[in-house]
Design an enzyme around this catalytic site. Structure first.
Site, PDB file in Angstrom:
ATOM      1  N   TYR A  82     -11.451  -4.170  10.910  1.00  0.00           N
ATOM      2  CA  TYR A  82     -10.802  -5.469  11.131  1.00  0.00           C
ATOM      3  C   TYR A  82     -11.359  -6.087  12.404  1.00  0.00           C
ATOM      4  CZ  TYR A  82      -7.291  -7.666   8.301  1.00  0.00           C
ATOM      5  OH  TYR A  82      -6.673  -8.419   7.333  1.00  0.00           O
TER       6      TYR A  82
ATOM      7  N   GLU B  76     -10.672  -9.716  13.677  1.00  0.00           N
ATOM      8  CA  GLU B  76     -10.244 -11.107  13.884  1.00  0.00           C
ATOM      9  C   GLU B  76     -10.780 -11.633  15.212  1.00  0.00           C
ATOM     10  OE1 GLU B  76      -6.053 -10.460  13.484  1.00  0.00           O
ATOM     11  OE2 GLU B  76      -5.994 -11.456  11.542  1.00  0.00           O
TER      12      GLU B  76
ATOM     13  N   ASP C  19     -22.804 -30.133   1.530  1.00  0.00           N
ATOM     14  CA  ASP C  19     -22.474 -28.847   0.911  1.00  0.00           C
ATOM     15  C   ASP C  19     -23.694 -28.411   0.103  1.00  0.00           C
ATOM     16  OD1 ASP C  19     -21.589 -26.767  -0.632  1.00  0.00           O
ATOM     17  OD2 ASP C  19     -19.713 -27.734  -1.247  1.00  0.00           O
TER      18      ASP C  19
ATOM     19  N   THR D  15     -22.486 -21.632   0.270  1.00  0.00           N
ATOM     20  CA  THR D  15     -22.210 -20.276  -0.162  1.00  0.00           C
ATOM     21  C   THR D  15     -23.458 -19.450   0.136  1.00  0.00           C
ATOM     22  OG1 THR D  15     -23.013 -20.861  -2.353  1.00  0.00           O
ATOM     23  CG2 THR D  15     -20.625 -20.868  -2.053  1.00  0.00           C
TER      24      THR D  15
ATOM     25  N   LYS E  23     -25.479 -17.948  -4.155  1.00  0.00           N
ATOM     26  CA  LYS E  23     -26.110 -18.664  -5.274  1.00  0.00           C
ATOM     27  C   LYS E  23     -27.626 -18.524  -5.121  1.00  0.00           C
ATOM     28  CE  LYS E  23     -21.943 -21.345  -5.929  1.00  0.00           C
ATOM     29  NZ  LYS E  23     -21.257 -22.638  -5.884  1.00  0.00           N
TER      30      LYS E  23
ATOM     31  N   ARG F  21     -21.352 -12.390  -1.913  1.00  0.00           N
ATOM     32  CA  ARG F  21     -20.424 -13.520  -2.081  1.00  0.00           C
ATOM     33  C   ARG F  21     -19.793 -13.824  -0.747  1.00  0.00           C
ATOM     34  NH1 ARG F  21     -19.916 -14.154  -7.842  1.00  0.00           N
ATOM     35  NH2 ARG F  21     -18.824 -16.048  -7.245  1.00  0.00           N
TER      36      ARG F  21
HETATM   37  C1  LIG Z   1     -19.999 -22.942  -5.733  1.00  0.00           C
HETATM   38  C2  LIG Z   1     -19.690 -24.092  -4.883  1.00  0.00           C
HETATM   39  C3  LIG Z   1     -18.669 -24.044  -3.927  1.00  0.00           C
HETATM   40  C4  LIG Z   1     -17.588 -22.985  -3.854  1.00  0.00           C
HETATM   41  O1  LIG Z   1     -17.932 -21.743  -3.750  1.00  0.00           O
HETATM   42  P1  LIG Z   1     -16.908 -20.543  -4.069  1.00  0.00           P
HETATM   43  O2  LIG Z   1     -17.602 -19.446  -3.363  1.00  0.00           O
HETATM   44  O3  LIG Z   1     -16.865 -20.420  -5.549  1.00  0.00           O
HETATM   45  O4  LIG Z   1     -15.581 -20.879  -3.475  1.00  0.00           O
HETATM   46  C5  LIG Z   1     -18.527 -25.118  -3.057  1.00  0.00           C
HETATM   47  N1  LIG Z   1     -19.330 -26.177  -3.158  1.00  0.00           N
HETATM   48  C6  LIG Z   1     -20.290 -26.279  -4.098  1.00  0.00           C
HETATM   49  C7  LIG Z   1     -21.127 -27.497  -4.136  1.00  0.00           C
HETATM   50  C8  LIG Z   1     -20.487 -25.247  -4.994  1.00  0.00           C
HETATM   51  O5  LIG Z   1     -21.418 -25.371  -5.944  1.00  0.00           O
END
Ligand SMILES: *Cc1c(COP(=O)(O)O)cnc(C)c1O
Length: 422
Positions: A51, A53, A197, A223, A226, A232
């Site tokens: 942990y 924090e 994003d 993220t 991807k 993750r």
């Molecule tokens: C996948 C995605 C997210 C969210 O990701 P999670 O890990 O599933 O919460 C946010 N923004 C965009 C543009 C995404 O494609």
């Protein structure tokens, strides 16, 4: 997995079945990938027991001698790779990273402006079912009805009309490159912060085959799992002047203790992403997407915007007399995994829309190149023309299993060998 096998044979069996599914099928979900063995192992390490924090040097519990170094290494690698002034590597995933960004700069009821969900935006960009749409005045921009492209003049008009505090660029289903300079200019004109994003295309940015939003945006969220091909998790990259607001918003604003095993695996993935072979991987993702797009169009498929610049494509199946959901179900039976997806101005309902979305990161990670992309498009054509021919779907699945066995993904080599021996 011997310990799991002994202790919990049910979960063990399910994990083994999922391994086989991931090995045997052509995975075209645009947000998915195959991580390296190093990333898998780090994710499963004893760092999960800690942990921590707080932030390095300012933690609430003792025993951070090692974790501080892990987190600082992840931050340093992210800053180097993306040229960012400040990075927070603690968000549990992309959605919490976006929510933390809103918490950093907004009060409830403030206005945000993002891409509409049915046009390729993400839930967290202001969809009504999401906290982002419930707690804020969420406004959206749409794609151009004629071209399927972003229309920057109309985004500007909308921004001038609604005066957002945050302008959001980024998407989950847009096949073209974004004009970050243009987004910046619009944000400046209306006095908004610019948030990009880059969850979907972060791996392309890291690999140098997509422009980077980092010089333009106040905040970049992403993220890590991807196209970036890590565990993750998520990161927030921002200008130094926003560092404190972002860090406070992630912890204690939205989250408690960071997942240190994930942080370490992010560091590993970032090291991989800085390598020459990752640049080749990123370039191949784009090449593969282009070939798949062109080859599908040559077969009479309609692609939104007539192609792709990035890792994904959106297919409008209207002229094929099949819904996105029917197509996705038939393809899955035949060993091709895609998701059904709304197309811009879709006349069908979100739960059974007109399109399917496909992306090439996962296939590229297992070594598929141009030649295989032609085969993939042949499979897709055959299935879409015969979605109810169970025999054909089964035969296709078997052909695909044999093809896939020649391209073992990390950790799944044993399964591929077994196919070859049969
Ligand atoms: C996948 C995605 C997210 C969210 O990701 P999670 O890990 O599933 O919460 C946010 N923004 C965009 C543009 C995404 O494609």
């Amino acid at each position: 997995m011997e310990n799991v096998k002994d202790l919990d044979p049910e979960i063990y069996a399910l994990v083994k079945q999922e391994e086989k599914r991931q090995s045997d099928k052509i995975r075209l979900i645009a947000s998915e990938n195959y991580v390296s063995l190093a990333v898998l192992q780090t994710t499963g390490s004893v760092l999960t027991n800690k942990y921590s924090e707080g932030y390095a040097g300012k933690r609430y519990y003792e025993g951070q001698q090692i974790i501080d170094q892990v987190e600082q290494l992840a931050i340093l690698r992210a800053k180097d790779l993306f040229g960012a002034e400040h990075v927070n590597v603690q968000p549990y995933s992309g959605s919490p990273a976006n929510i933390a960004t809103y918490l950093a700069f907004l009060n409830p009821g403030d206005t945000i402006l993002g891409m509409a969900l049915p046009h390729g935006g993400h839930l967290t960009h202001g969809a009504q079912v999401s906290i982002s749409g419930r707690y804020f005045d969420a406004q959206s921009y749409e794609l151009d009805a004629m071209t399927g492209l972003l229309n920057y003049d109309s985004i500007r008009k909308k921004a001038l009309a609604v005066r957002p505090k945050i302008l959001i660029a980024g998407h989950s289903a847009y096949p073209r490159i974004l004009d970050f300079a243009r987004f910046r200019a619009i944000a400046d004109e209306v006095g908004a912060l610019l948030m990009v994003d880059m969850a979907h295309f972060a791996g392309l940015v890291a690999g140098g085959v997509h422009p980077s939003p980092v010089p333009y945006a106040d905040v970049v969220t992403t993220t890590t799992h991807k196209s970036l091909r890590g565990p993750r998790g998520a990161m927030i990259l921002c200008k130094a002047k926003h560092a404190q607001a972002i860090d406070k918003a992630v912890f204690p604003g939205v989250q408690g203790g960071p997942h240190d095993n994930t942080t370490a695996a992010i560091a590993v993935a970032l090291k991989e992403a800085a390598s020459e072979s990752f640049k080749e991987y990123a370039a191949q993702i784009v090449k593969n997407a282009k070939i798949l797009a062109e080859s599908l169009m040559a077969k009479g498929f309609t692609l939104i915007t007539n192609g792709t610049d990035n890792h994904l494509m959106l297919v409008d199946l209207t002229n094929k007399n099949i819904s996105g959901k029917e197509a996705a179900k038939a393809l899955d039976k035949a060993g091709v995994v895609v998701n059904y997806n709304a197309i811009p101005f879709d006349k069908r309902k979100p739960f059974d829309p007109s399109g399917i979305r496909m992306g090439t990161p996962a296939l590229t990670s297992r070594g598929f190149k141009e030649k295989e992309m032609y085969l993939v498009s042949d499979f897709i054509e055959k299935v879409i023309a015969n979605p109810n021919n169970e025999m054909l779907l089964q035969q296709t699945a078997e052909e695909i299993r044999v093809l896939c066995s020649k391209f073992p993904a990390p950790g799944l080599e044993h399964l591929c060998k077994a196919v070859v021996q049969q």
